[in-house]
Design an enzyme around this catalytic site. Structure first.
Site, PDB file in Angstrom:
ATOM      1  N   SER A 113      42.555  64.004  24.389  1.00  0.00           N
ATOM      2  CA  SER A 113      41.450  64.491  25.207  1.00  0.00           C
ATOM      3  C   SER A 113      40.447  63.393  25.545  1.00  0.00           C
ATOM      4  O   SER A 113      40.802  62.396  26.151  1.00  0.00           O
ATOM      5  CB  SER A 113      40.787  65.656  24.481  1.00  0.00           C
ATOM      6  OG  SER A 113      39.827  66.241  25.305  1.00  0.00           O
ATOM      7  N   HIS A 114      39.197  63.582  25.119  1.00  0.00           N
ATOM      8  CA  HIS A 114      38.106  62.670  25.474  1.00  0.00           C
ATOM      9  C   HIS A 114      37.995  61.507  24.500  1.00  0.00           C
ATOM     10  O   HIS A 114      37.124  60.663  24.655  1.00  0.00           O
ATOM     11  CB  HIS A 114      36.799  63.462  25.480  1.00  0.00           C
ATOM     12  CG  HIS A 114      36.618  64.192  24.174  1.00  0.00           C
ATOM     13  ND1 HIS A 114      37.392  65.290  23.842  1.00  0.00           N
ATOM     14  CD2 HIS A 114      35.822  63.958  23.121  1.00  0.00           C
ATOM     15  CE1 HIS A 114      37.060  65.697  22.629  1.00  0.00           C
ATOM     16  NE2 HIS A 114      36.118  64.909  22.169  1.00  0.00           N
ATOM     17  N   ASP A 277      37.633  64.643  31.940  1.00  0.00           N
ATOM     18  CA  ASP A 277      37.898  63.837  30.747  1.00  0.00           C
ATOM     19  C   ASP A 277      39.318  63.268  30.730  1.00  0.00           C
ATOM     20  O   ASP A 277      40.038  63.337  31.733  1.00  0.00           O
ATOM     21  CB  ASP A 277      37.650  64.670  29.489  1.00  0.00           C
ATOM     22  CG  ASP A 277      38.698  65.759  29.308  1.00  0.00           C
ATOM     23  OD1 ASP A 277      39.259  66.202  30.324  1.00  0.00           O
ATOM     24  OD2 ASP A 277      38.967  66.153  28.166  1.00  0.00           O
ATOM     25  N   ASP A 279      42.245  64.159  29.611  1.00  0.00           N
ATOM     26  CA  ASP A 279      43.400  64.979  30.002  1.00  0.00           C
ATOM     27  C   ASP A 279      43.062  66.018  31.066  1.00  0.00           C
ATOM     28  O   ASP A 279      43.873  66.904  31.351  1.00  0.00           O
ATOM     29  CB  ASP A 279      44.029  65.657  28.781  1.00  0.00           C
ATOM     30  CG  ASP A 279      43.072  66.587  28.063  1.00  0.00           C
ATOM     31  OD1 ASP A 279      41.857  66.340  28.131  1.00  0.00           O
ATOM     32  OD2 ASP A 279      43.526  67.549  27.437  1.00  0.00           O
ATOM     33  N   ASP A 281      40.833  68.520  31.310  1.00  0.00           N
ATOM     34  CA  ASP A 281      40.441  69.914  31.105  1.00  0.00           C
ATOM     35  C   ASP A 281      38.932  70.111  31.011  1.00  0.00           C
ATOM     36  O   ASP A 281      38.447  71.233  31.140  1.00  0.00           O
ATOM     37  CB  ASP A 281      41.174  70.550  29.908  1.00  0.00           C
ATOM     38  CG  ASP A 281      40.977  69.803  28.614  1.00  0.00           C
ATOM     39  OD1 ASP A 281      40.234  68.795  28.609  1.00  0.00           O
ATOM     40  OD2 ASP A 281      41.566  70.221  27.595  1.00  0.00           O
ATOM     41  N   ARG A 282      38.180  69.039  30.787  1.00  0.00           N
ATOM     42  CA  ARG A 282      36.721  69.195  30.709  1.00  0.00           C
ATOM     43  C   ARG A 282      36.062  68.882  32.040  1.00  0.00           C
ATOM     44  O   ARG A 282      36.657  68.200  32.878  1.00  0.00           O
ATOM     45  CB  ARG A 282      36.147  68.231  29.662  1.00  0.00           C
ATOM     46  CG  ARG A 282      36.615  68.526  28.266  1.00  0.00           C
ATOM     47  CD  ARG A 282      35.937  67.621  27.266  1.00  0.00           C
ATOM     48  NE  ARG A 282      36.308  68.030  25.925  1.00  0.00           N
ATOM     49  CZ  ARG A 282      35.563  67.849  24.849  1.00  0.00           C
ATOM     50  NH1 ARG A 282      34.407  67.236  24.951  1.00  0.00           N
ATOM     51  NH2 ARG A 282      35.978  68.269  23.675  1.00  0.00           N
ATOM     52  N   LYS A 376      41.318  75.270  29.637  1.00  0.00           N
ATOM     53  CA  LYS A 376      40.147  74.975  30.441  1.00  0.00           C
ATOM     54  C   LYS A 376      40.562  73.976  31.507  1.00  0.00           C
ATOM     55  O   LYS A 376      41.556  73.270  31.337  1.00  0.00           O
ATOM     56  CB  LYS A 376      39.005  74.456  29.581  1.00  0.00           C
ATOM     57  CG  LYS A 376      39.297  73.224  28.744  1.00  0.00           C
ATOM     58  CD  LYS A 376      38.094  72.958  27.868  1.00  0.00           C
ATOM     59  CE  LYS A 376      38.243  71.701  27.051  1.00  0.00           C
ATOM     60  NZ  LYS A 376      38.922  71.929  25.783  1.00  0.00           N
TER      61      LYS A 376
HETATM   62  C1  G16 Z   1      38.903  70.870  22.206  1.00  0.00           C
HETATM   63  C2  G16 Z   1      39.095  72.342  22.287  1.00  0.00           C
HETATM   64  C3  G16 Z   1      37.807  73.014  22.679  1.00  0.00           C
HETATM   65  C4  G16 Z   1      36.694  72.605  21.747  1.00  0.00           C
HETATM   66  C5  G16 Z   1      36.585  71.100  21.701  1.00  0.00           C
HETATM   67  C6  G16 Z   1      35.602  70.606  20.664  1.00  0.00           C
HETATM   68  O1  G16 Z   1      38.655  70.363  23.465  1.00  0.00           O
HETATM   69  O2  G16 Z   1      40.079  72.692  23.219  1.00  0.00           O
HETATM   70  O3  G16 Z   1      38.016  74.377  22.642  1.00  0.00           O
HETATM   71  O4  G16 Z   1      35.493  73.158  22.159  1.00  0.00           O
HETATM   72  O5  G16 Z   1      37.839  70.561  21.354  1.00  0.00           O
HETATM   73  O6  G16 Z   1      36.024  71.005  19.413  1.00  0.00           O
HETATM   74  P1  G16 Z   1      35.326  70.474  18.111  1.00  0.00           P
HETATM   75  O7  G16 Z   1      33.883  70.879  18.236  1.00  0.00           O
HETATM   76  O8  G16 Z   1      36.049  71.161  17.003  1.00  0.00           O
HETATM   77  O9  G16 Z   1      35.441  68.973  18.091  1.00  0.00           O
HETATM   78  P2  G16 Z   1      39.404  69.061  23.977  1.00  0.00           P
HETATM   79  O10 G16 Z   1      38.890  68.858  25.368  1.00  0.00           O
HETATM   80  O11 G16 Z   1      38.992  67.979  23.017  1.00  0.00           O
HETATM   81  O12 G16 Z   1      40.850  69.377  23.894  1.00  0.00           O
END
Ligand code: G16
Length: 543
Positions: A113-114, A277, A279, A281-282, A376
């Site tokens: 992800s990010h 971000d 991937d 999704d954000r 998302k």
């Molecule tokens: C993932 C999850 C999200 C979550 C985020 C942060 O996002 O898909 O639902 O809100 O992590 O999670 P945490 O607070 O546990 O770090 P992504 O975009 O990182 O895949």
């Protein structure tokens, strides 16, 4: 090419977090590490044999190597067809779209992800189920249990496939189809929005900047915004995906999307700014001199949803993760629709979306989405905003002012304390947990505590229960503090502290959020003894 069975022994710690298994690249590069986890997934997915499997990732360092490994293992494990994005690329929402469109048994998505990428960055893997959404906890628990008992994995001895050429190739007994990673997704977007209205908006001179942060969304945004919607060339910046994201955090927030923020808050700023971000999704939404918090973005989209063709019949219901502000709850109340509060993690929206109880949902962590896929979706959120702006004929600032004037304003902020020792984080949470039951009715920093508890969730559709999902302290004036440990970090623990302050209609709506939230932030640090437990006097990231 005959399948071979290779002996292996378990690795510690292959427990999926909030969104799959995320570790440093160096961890994934160990021999058998990826293979063990992939075999654990394959051993637990019913109906894999003879099925279609989607494979793709965000293009970060190690993506191509991992895709080749997974293809060989898919062939040796009896998958009938593997659908792969060209170059091994599929954004997370595009992977969800392709899984659904192709009737696949699921998909393996490679992304952290990010989190930063490159040889010294992070890597990740997650499995999405046949509905296109992240595997629910029952499945991820099974993967983890299997990873602790694994003794062998199956693969093929075969040369690498050419992932850059579209079309079908045979690998062992299976068909591998390399697809354009953008086409299916772009077609889906065209079916959801009033593309003509957005095209007209751009033709009228409306200016926007989309920051792809050198991550996966570049090709998607260029195709949809510039080619299909007629935004001028150069609207998409940092649009070429790089394996290390140019050395940056591909995290669309005020701290990491510096260039974009500089443009929107600088001279001759464009009308609209957005970023996505690693991937895809954000999303982050900005107007000229305005930052829209993700919680407010969800609320504004809910309030204006019927201006968008996909929602012209109205919303069925909405959902937000627990730490997300309650701005959307106020919209739902006015619309007379249900609003669900779920634990952090997109996987918790899946059952509600599948059951048709909701069709719009979001999280404070820059995630917004709907029932068109089961992830998302960053670019979707941007298109939804463009559609709303085109339909309403208002600027972002005007739309926000109108929203707050109707529903009141919920100031929102989050402080992250990263890479703190796990024991210190656990001790902080344990101590706070112990004090929660005595807080109701007490006065803290001039605010009276209305309720304090630890959030637990029972899924209203399948009845599954998730305990220990964050500590929350709510005040009588509508403000709230939430504490939880992140499930996506890769080093030590990350403590997240979330604050919101409600200013009703007619209240003080013009403050900068950090100023409005300073007393709550100070109170939150003191109440949890953050400095005492961690030695930290300020957060690493404030968003
Ligand atoms: C993932 C999850 C999200 C979550 C985020 C942060 O996002 O898909 O639902 O809100 O992590 O999670 P945490 O607070 O546990 O770090 P992504 O975009 O990182 O895949």
């Amino acid at each position: 090419m005959v399948p071979v069975t290779c002996p292996t022994t378990p690795f510690d710690g292959q427990k999926p977090g909030t969104s799959g298994l995320r570790k440093a690249v160096k961890v994934f590069e160990q021999p058998r590490y990826l293979e063990n986890f992939v075999q654990s997934i394959f051993d637990c997915v019913d109906g894999l044999s003879g099925a279609t499997l989607v494979i793709g990732g965000d293009g970060r360092y190690h993506n191509r190597t991992a895709v080749q490994t997974i293809l060989r293992m898919a062939a040796a494990n009896g998958v009938a067809r593997a659908v792969v994005g060209r170059g091994g690329i599929l954004s997370t929402p595009a992977a969800s779209c392709v899984i659904r469109k192709r009737g696949a048994i699921g998909g393996v998505i490679l992304s952290a992800s990010h989190n930063p990428g490159g040889p010294d960055g992070d890597f990740g893997i997650k499995f999405n189920a046949a509905n296109g959404g992240p595997a629910p906890e029952s499945m991820t628990d099974a993967f983890f249990a299997r990873s602790k008992a694994i003794t062998e994995y199956k693969t093929l001895e075969s040369p690498d496939l050419d992932l850059d050429r579209l079309g079908e190739t045979a690998l062992g007994g299976i068909a591998v189809e390399v697809i354009d990673p953008v086409a299916d997704y772009a077609e889906l977007m065209e079916s959801l929005f009033d593309m003509a209205a957005i095209r007209k908006l751009f033709a009228s001179g409306f200016r926007m900047v989309f920051d792809a942060m050198h991550a996966v969304t570049g090709p998607y945004a260029t195709e949809i915004l510039e080619r299909r919607l007629g935004a001028p060339a150069g609207t998409v910046i940092n649009g070429t995906p790089l394996e290390d994201f140019g050395g940056h955090h591909p995290d669309p927030n005020l701290a990491h999307a510096e260039e974009l923020v500089g443009r929107l808050f600088g001279p001759d700023a464009p009308d609209f700014g957005a970023a996505s971000d690693g991937d895809g999704d954000r999303n982050m939404i900005l107007g000229r001199n305005v930052f829209v918090s993700p919680s407010d973005s969800l609320a504004v989209l809910a309030a204006n949803a019927t201006h968008v063709p996909a929602f012209k019949g109205g919303l069925a219901g909405v959902a937000r993760s627990m730490p997300t502000s309650r701005a959307v709850d106020r919209v739902a109340a006015k619309l007379g629709i249900s609003c669900y509060e779920t634990p952090t993690g997109w996987k918790f929206f899946g059952t509600l979306l599948d059951a048709g109880r909701i069709n719009l949902c979001g999280e404070e962590s820059f995630g917004t989405g709907a029932d068109h896929v089961r992830e998302k979706d960053g670019l979707w959120a941007v298109l939804m905003w463009l559609n709303v702006l085109a339909a309403r004929g208002l600027s972002v600032a005007e739309l926000m002012a109108e929203h707050w004037g109707t529903y009141g304003r919920t100031y929102y902020g989050r402080h992250d304390y990263e890479a703190i020792p796990q024991e210190a984080a656990d001790a902080l949470i344990a101590e706070l947990r112990g004090t929660l039951s005595s807080l109701a009715g007490t006065d803290l920093g001039g605010r009276t505590v209305a309720a304090a508890d630890e959030f637990a969730y029972t899924d209203p559709v399948d009845g599954s229960r998730s305990e220990r999902q964050g500590l929350r302290v709510g005040f009588e004036d509508g403000s709230r503090i939430v504490y939880r440990l992140s499930g996506t970090g890769t080093s030590g623990a990350t403590l997240r502290v979330y604050f919101e302050r409600y200013e009703p209609v007619g209240g003080e709506h013009g403050l900068d959020a950090p100023v409005a939230l300073k007393p709550l932030a100070d109170l939150a640090a003191e109440l949890a003894g953050i400095e005492r437990h961690t030695g930290r006097t300020k957060p690493d990231v404030a968003t």
